[in-house]
Structure formats: structure tokens, C-alpha cells
Design a protein around this motif. Structure first.
Motif, PDB file in Angstrom:
ATOM      1  N   GLY A 245       2.068  10.282   3.086  1.00  0.00           N
ATOM      2  CA  GLY A 245       2.297   8.866   2.848  1.00  0.00           C
ATOM      3  C   GLY A 245       3.591   8.625   2.103  1.00  0.00           C
ATOM      4  N   SER A 246       3.695   7.429   1.517  1.00  0.00           N
ATOM      5  CA  SER A 246       4.913   7.010   0.829  1.00  0.00           C
ATOM      6  C   SER A 246       4.985   7.598  -0.577  1.00  0.00           C
ATOM      7  CB  SER A 246       4.957   5.475   0.748  1.00  0.00           C
ATOM      8  OG  SER A 246       6.001   5.055  -0.092  1.00  0.00           O
ATOM      9  N   SER A 247       6.168   8.067  -0.950  1.00  0.00           N
ATOM     10  CA  SER A 247       6.350   8.677  -2.261  1.00  0.00           C
ATOM     11  C   SER A 247       6.342   7.654  -3.396  1.00  0.00           C
ATOM     12  CB  SER A 247       7.657   9.479  -2.295  1.00  0.00           C
ATOM     13  OG  SER A 247       8.764   8.650  -1.990  1.00  0.00           O
ATOM     14  N   ILE A 248       6.464   6.359  -3.093  1.00  0.00           N
ATOM     15  CA  ILE A 248       6.446   5.374  -4.176  1.00  0.00           C
ATOM     16  C   ILE A 248       5.061   5.271  -4.801  1.00  0.00           C
ATOM     17  CG2 ILE A 248       8.322   4.057  -3.113  1.00  0.00           C
ATOM     18  CD1 ILE A 248       6.266   1.911  -2.413  1.00  0.00           C
ATOM     19  N   ARG A 249       4.051   5.861  -4.160  1.00  0.00           N
ATOM     20  CA  ARG A 249       2.688   5.841  -4.696  1.00  0.00           C
ATOM     21  C   ARG A 249       2.358   7.108  -5.490  1.00  0.00           C
ATOM     22  NH1 ARG A 249      -0.140   1.798  -1.717  1.00  0.00           N
ATOM     23  NH2 ARG A 249      -2.163   2.686  -2.229  1.00  0.00           N
TER      24      ARG A 249
ATOM     25  N   TYR B 260      -2.244   5.760  12.878  1.00  0.00           N
ATOM     26  CA  TYR B 260      -2.344   5.483  11.445  1.00  0.00           C
ATOM     27  C   TYR B 260      -0.940   5.422  10.864  1.00  0.00           C
ATOM     28  CZ  TYR B 260      -4.054   5.835   6.630  1.00  0.00           C
ATOM     29  OH  TYR B 260      -4.345   5.590   5.316  1.00  0.00           O
ATOM     30  N   PRO B 261      -0.641   4.399  10.005  1.00  0.00           N
ATOM     31  CA  PRO B 261       0.702   4.303   9.433  1.00  0.00           C
ATOM     32  C   PRO B 261       0.986   5.453   8.475  1.00  0.00           C
ATOM     33  CG  PRO B 261      -0.766   2.709   8.398  1.00  0.00           C
ATOM     34  CD  PRO B 261      -1.516   3.306   9.558  1.00  0.00           C
ATOM     35  N   THR B 262       2.148   6.052   8.594  1.00  0.00           N
ATOM     36  CA  THR B 262       2.545   7.132   7.704  1.00  0.00           C
ATOM     37  C   THR B 262       3.866   6.772   7.042  1.00  0.00           C
ATOM     38  OG1 THR B 262       3.723   8.293   9.492  1.00  0.00           O
ATOM     39  CG2 THR B 262       1.417   8.880   9.138  1.00  0.00           C
ATOM     40  N   GLY B 263       4.192   7.488   5.955  1.00  0.00           N
ATOM     41  CA  GLY B 263       5.465   7.280   5.279  1.00  0.00           C
ATOM     42  C   GLY B 263       5.677   5.840   4.855  1.00  0.00           C
ATOM     43  N   GLU B 264       6.898   5.338   5.058  1.00  0.00           N
ATOM     44  CA  GLU B 264       7.240   3.992   4.634  1.00  0.00           C
ATOM     45  C   GLU B 264       6.467   2.916   5.389  1.00  0.00           C
ATOM     46  OE1 GLU B 264       9.033   3.004   2.025  1.00  0.00           O
ATOM     47  OE2 GLU B 264       9.011   5.135   1.555  1.00  0.00           O
ATOM     48  N   LYS B 265       5.940   3.229   6.584  1.00  0.00           N
ATOM     49  CA  LYS B 265       5.158   2.243   7.323  1.00  0.00           C
ATOM     50  C   LYS B 265       3.941   1.787   6.521  1.00  0.00           C
ATOM     51  CE  LYS B 265       6.389   3.878  11.960  1.00  0.00           C
ATOM     52  NZ  LYS B 265       5.871   4.473  13.207  1.00  0.00           N
ATOM     53  N   GLN B 266       3.478   2.645   5.581  1.00  0.00           N
ATOM     54  CA  GLN B 266       2.323   2.277   4.781  1.00  0.00           C
ATOM     55  C   GLN B 266       2.620   1.100   3.852  1.00  0.00           C
ATOM     56  OE1 GLN B 266       0.950   5.803   2.780  1.00  0.00           O
ATOM     57  NE2 GLN B 266       0.028   6.648   4.632  1.00  0.00           N
ATOM     58  N   ASN B 267       3.902   0.834   3.581  1.00  0.00           N
ATOM     59  CA  ASN B 267       4.264  -0.242   2.678  1.00  0.00           C
ATOM     60  C   ASN B 267       4.595  -1.541   3.404  1.00  0.00           C
ATOM     61  OD1 ASN B 267       4.135   1.646   0.516  1.00  0.00           O
ATOM     62  ND2 ASN B 267       6.185   2.363   1.039  1.00  0.00           N
ATOM     63  N   GLN B 268       4.520  -1.544   4.727  1.00  0.00           N
ATOM     64  CA  GLN B 268       4.889  -2.715   5.505  1.00  0.00           C
ATOM     65  C   GLN B 268       3.666  -3.582   5.781  1.00  0.00           C
ATOM     66  OE1 GLN B 268       6.728  -1.101   9.021  1.00  0.00           O
ATOM     67  NE2 GLN B 268       8.381  -0.107   7.884  1.00  0.00           N
ATOM     68  N   ARG B 269       3.812  -4.890   5.550  1.00  0.00           N
ATOM     69  CA  ARG B 269       2.757  -5.838   5.886  1.00  0.00           C
ATOM     70  C   ARG B 269       2.874  -6.227   7.352  1.00  0.00           C
ATOM     71  NH1 ARG B 269       0.648  -9.398   2.584  1.00  0.00           N
ATOM     72  NH2 ARG B 269      -0.861  -9.543   4.273  1.00  0.00           N
ATOM     73  N   LYS B 270       1.755  -6.270   8.026  1.00  0.00           N
ATOM     74  CA  LYS B 270       1.719  -6.645   9.438  1.00  0.00           C
ATOM     75  C   LYS B 270       0.397  -7.352   9.725  1.00  0.00           C
ATOM     76  CE  LYS B 270       2.671  -4.558  13.965  1.00  0.00           C
ATOM     77  NZ  LYS B 270       2.850  -3.271  14.694  1.00  0.00           N
ATOM     78  N   PRO B 271       0.181  -8.554   9.116  1.00  0.00           N
ATOM     79  CA  PRO B 271      -1.111  -9.233   9.268  1.00  0.00           C
ATOM     80  C   PRO B 271      -1.480  -9.464  10.732  1.00  0.00           C
ATOM     81  CG  PRO B 271       0.196 -10.273   7.553  1.00  0.00           C
ATOM     82  CD  PRO B 271       1.106  -9.300   8.255  1.00  0.00           C
ATOM     83  N   LYS B 272      -2.737  -9.201  11.059  1.00  0.00           N
ATOM     84  CA  LYS B 272      -3.225  -9.437  12.415  1.00  0.00           C
ATOM     85  C   LYS B 272      -4.742  -9.605  12.385  1.00  0.00           C
ATOM     86  CE  LYS B 272      -3.251  -5.445  15.020  1.00  0.00           C
ATOM     87  NZ  LYS B 272      -2.616  -4.278  15.656  1.00  0.00           N
ATOM     88  N   TYR B 273      -5.250 -10.259  13.416  1.00  0.00           N
ATOM     89  CA  TYR B 273      -6.686 -10.515  13.533  1.00  0.00           C
ATOM     90  C   TYR B 273      -7.236 -11.174  12.256  1.00  0.00           C
ATOM     91  CZ  TYR B 273      -6.027  -7.241  17.387  1.00  0.00           C
ATOM     92  OH  TYR B 273      -5.575  -6.601  18.507  1.00  0.00           O
TER      93      TYR B 273
ATOM     94  N   LYS C 129      -4.570   1.190   2.461  1.00  0.00           N
ATOM     95  CA  LYS C 129      -3.321   0.986   3.225  1.00  0.00           C
ATOM     96  C   LYS C 129      -3.591   0.198   4.496  1.00  0.00           C
ATOM     97  CE  LYS C 129      -2.767   5.415   2.869  1.00  0.00           C
ATOM     98  NZ  LYS C 129      -3.689   5.661   1.764  1.00  0.00           N
ATOM     99  N   TYR C 130      -4.757   0.424   5.115  1.00  0.00           N
ATOM    100  CA  TYR C 130      -5.143  -0.378   6.279  1.00  0.00           C
ATOM    101  C   TYR C 130      -5.359  -1.831   5.887  1.00  0.00           C
ATOM    102  CZ  TYR C 130      -5.901   2.262  10.602  1.00  0.00           C
ATOM    103  OH  TYR C 130      -5.733   2.913  11.793  1.00  0.00           O
ATOM    104  N   ILE C 131      -6.063  -2.049   4.774  1.00  0.00           N
ATOM    105  CA  ILE C 131      -6.361  -3.416   4.350  1.00  0.00           C
ATOM    106  C   ILE C 131      -5.083  -4.167   4.017  1.00  0.00           C
ATOM    107  CG2 ILE C 131      -7.510  -4.846   2.616  1.00  0.00           C
ATOM    108  CD1 ILE C 131      -9.648  -2.667   2.393  1.00  0.00           C
ATOM    109  N   THR C 132      -4.227  -3.586   3.171  1.00  0.00           N
ATOM    110  CA  THR C 132      -3.019  -4.297   2.752  1.00  0.00           C
ATOM    111  C   THR C 132      -2.036  -4.492   3.900  1.00  0.00           C
ATOM    112  OG1 THR C 132      -2.012  -2.210   1.993  1.00  0.00           O
ATOM    113  CG2 THR C 132      -3.210  -3.525   0.359  1.00  0.00           C
ATOM    114  N   ARG C 133      -2.036  -3.607   4.858  1.00  0.00           N
ATOM    115  CA  ARG C 133      -1.123  -3.732   5.995  1.00  0.00           C
ATOM    116  C   ARG C 133      -1.520  -4.900   6.907  1.00  0.00           C
ATOM    117  NH1 ARG C 133       2.688  -0.928   8.896  1.00  0.00           N
ATOM    118  NH2 ARG C 133       2.527  -0.817  11.167  1.00  0.00           N
ATOM    119  N   TYR C 134      -2.822  -5.079   7.135  1.00  0.00           N
ATOM    120  CA  TYR C 134      -3.271  -6.023   8.156  1.00  0.00           C
ATOM    121  C   TYR C 134      -3.908  -7.305   7.607  1.00  0.00           C
ATOM    122  CZ  TYR C 134      -2.555  -2.061  11.289  1.00  0.00           C
ATOM    123  OH  TYR C 134      -2.004  -1.019  11.991  1.00  0.00           O
TER     124      TYR C 134
END
Length: 308
Positions: free
Chosen positions: A10-14, A184-197, A212-217
Motif C-alpha cells: 500500500g501507500s507509504s504515507i500510512r 484492489y487499489p494498491t500504492g498511491e491509488k489507495q489515497n484516491q477518492r472515487k465515489p460510486k454507487y 481503503k475500500y470505504i474511503t475510496r468509494y
């Protein structure tokens, strides 16, 4: 002092390191991440093998555990193939021991509030957190499974475990051989918001699953909702608070503002217990029984707090 290390794709900022006391012994728990680089993760596992007491695999799973059976993810397993000494876990054990207590603890602590808003739950991915799913199913919740919605991107919510099992009988052998980053989002993609549904979030009173799934979507508005998750950072808590979330349950304890992943906490338990064997999830029952004993002795419990 014992040492447990989670190596994450995942992302190193975590990243975070704390020292905690478990079973009467201090253990340093640390998360280091490779920002999606699986080769770098493999090298770290190889380099540090035998130098720490237990490894956690973060940002991914080594396999999917569903309905009492483990399905290895062949695209992920190479990152630990050089480990010969240190036991390695991906959190599957705690997902199926500690997390299956969540619904009963919610009922004990905020049962009156749940009576007001209704007992309905969105489990982001049931195949990834079968113990969490079972806790809500057994507690009589109306449930929606987001496996097809969020892992495959198809607009088909699943509201029957029987249907999910049929779908997974077809999908798991395929998913087990796909590159992990496809589902599944990996790396920096884990920090990107992509609301859907958005609608599937709004129709449920409880949102449960991987943070990471919850915050992303998730949508921007989750007024009055209950979130059940883990690996929360202060930034995640701030996001939930701004969205209007009423209660946040982390399935693992919060240390210095951070709840660590199940892989990290499972590794920490193995480290302080002196466990040295290779974890065999094909024959999981003795291991799960041993782990549940450690959880009970350590007094680990999901932690609930009020956000709004």
C-alpha cells in the motif's frame, strides 16, 4: 523486546511504528510500505527474514478465505516465497476470530441507536472478510454484499449469501490468477477518492469492510451511519467525521491515533506468543483455535467511538 513487521504494498504515507504491551510483553509493531511495488516487498521479506519475530503482509491478501476454505492468490504469493524462518500472516486469522464479534458488540453498546436507524449493513467485500459478514448475518441484519460492485465494477448488489457463493464458485478461480491490482487499489491509488454507487451506501445503516475500500468509494454524505473497519489513520477519521458518520468501530485497537491492520495485529500476537511455525491456512482450524485463545488472553476487542 519482540518485533512484528507488516510489509505492505500500500501507500507509504500510512506507515507507523508504535510499542505496545500484549500478553504482558512489549512488542514493537511497524508498518513499512512499497507504494505498490511487489518486487520491492519481496526483497524486504527476503532481506528481513529471521530478523523479526513475525511478518504481516499488508495492502493485499495471500488468499481469500470464504465459507471455511482458503483460496490462494497466485499473483501475490511470490512476494513471500523467499521467507524461510519468520512466520507470515495476512490477517485472515483475526478476520475470522476477532472480527466475527463486531455485530454483537455493536448491539451491546449502541443497540438503542440501531433500533432507531434499522439493522442493515453494506459489507464492502464479503469474500475478503467472511468473519465480519457472518457476524452481521448471524445477528439478523439485512445485508448487501459489495463484491461485484466494488471489486468487479459491475452494478449488481448481492443480497443473498447463496447467490454470492454461486458467483464466487465461478469467479474465485479466475480472480486467484489475475494481477492483484486489477481488483484492489494498491500504492498511491489507495489515497484516491472515487465515489460510486452512492445509493448502496445510503440504503444501509452500517458500512463494514476494508477502510481503503470505504474511503475510496464512499459518498461525501454518510450522515448518521455506523462504520466498522480498521487501518484507520487520523485523516480517515477526519473524512468520516466530515461525512457525518455517527459511530466508528475499529476491529483492532487504536494506538497513538491509529488502528493497525489485522495482518499487523495478528503478527504481533504471534511475536509475543513465540509462535514459530509456518501458518497453514489449508488446515486452518487448529491455528484459528490457538489464535482465538491469544485474542481472549490479550483482551483484544473491537473499539467503538462517537464521531458526531
Amino acid at each position: 523486546m519482540k518485533e512484528a513487521l507488516s510489509i505492505s504494498i500500500g501507500s507509504s504515507i500510512r506507515n507507523k511504528t508504535v510499542i505496545v504491551n500484549l500478553l504482558g510483553e512489549e512488542v514493537r509493531i511497524s508498518r513499512i510500505a512499497t507504494d505498490g511495488d511487489m518486487n520491492a516487498a519481496r526483497e524486504k521479506f527476503r532481506e528481513l527474514d529471521g530478523q523479526v519475530d513475525a511478518f504481516g503482509v499488508g495492502g493485499t491478501d495471500l488468499g481469500l478465505f470464504y465459507a471455511d476454505r482458503w483460496y490462494p492468490l497466485y499473483s501475490v504469493l511470490p512476494i513471500i516465497q523467499d521467507v524461510q524462518i519468520t512466520p507470515v500472516v495476512d490477517g485472515c486469522g483475526l478476520k475470522n476470530t476477532l472480527e466475527n464479534r463486531c455485530a454483537s458488540i455493536l448491539d451491546a453498546e449502541i443497540g438503542g441507536y440501531l433500533d432507531q436507524i434499522g439493522r442493515s449493513v453494506l459489507v464492502m467485500t464479503g469474500v475478503d472478510r467472511y468473519g465480519l459478514l457472518r457476524s452481521f448475518v448471524d445477528a439478523g441484519y439485512q445485508y448487501t454484499l459489495g463484491d461485484v460492485l466494488f471489486s468487479l465494477g459491475l452494478p449488481f448488489p448481492v443480497r443473498s449469501e447463496r447467490i454470492l457463493k454461486r458467483i464466487l464458485a465461478v469467479l474465485i478461480p479466475l480472480v486467484a490468477r489475475l494481477p492483484f491490482e486489477w481488483v484492489y487499489p494498491t500504492g498511491e491509488k489507495q489515497n484516491q477518492r472515487k465515489p460510486k454507487y452512492t445509493w448502496v451506501f445510503q440504503q444501509s445503516s452500517v458500512i463494514a469492510g476494508d477502510c481503503k475500500y470505504i474511503t475510496r468509494y464512499m459518498p461525501d454524505d454518510l450522515e448518521g451511519k455506523v462504520i466498522v473497519t480498521n487501518t484507520t489513520t487520523p485523516a480517515d477519521v477526519e473524512l468520516f467525521t466530515k461525512a457525518g458518520v455517527k459511530y466508528l468501530m475499529t476491529t483492532t485497537p487504536v494506538y497513538e491515533g491509529r488502528s493497525f491492520g489485522t495482518n499487523m495485529m495478528e503478527a504481533a500476537l504471534l511475536a509475543v506468543s513465540g509462535y514459530k511455525q509456518k501458518v497453514d491456512l489449508y488446515h486452518h482450524q487448529p491455528y484459528f483455535k490457538m489464535l482465538e485463545g491469544l485474542v481472549n488472553t490479550a483482551g483484544l476487542q473491537p473499539e467503538l467511538r462517537v464521531l458526531n
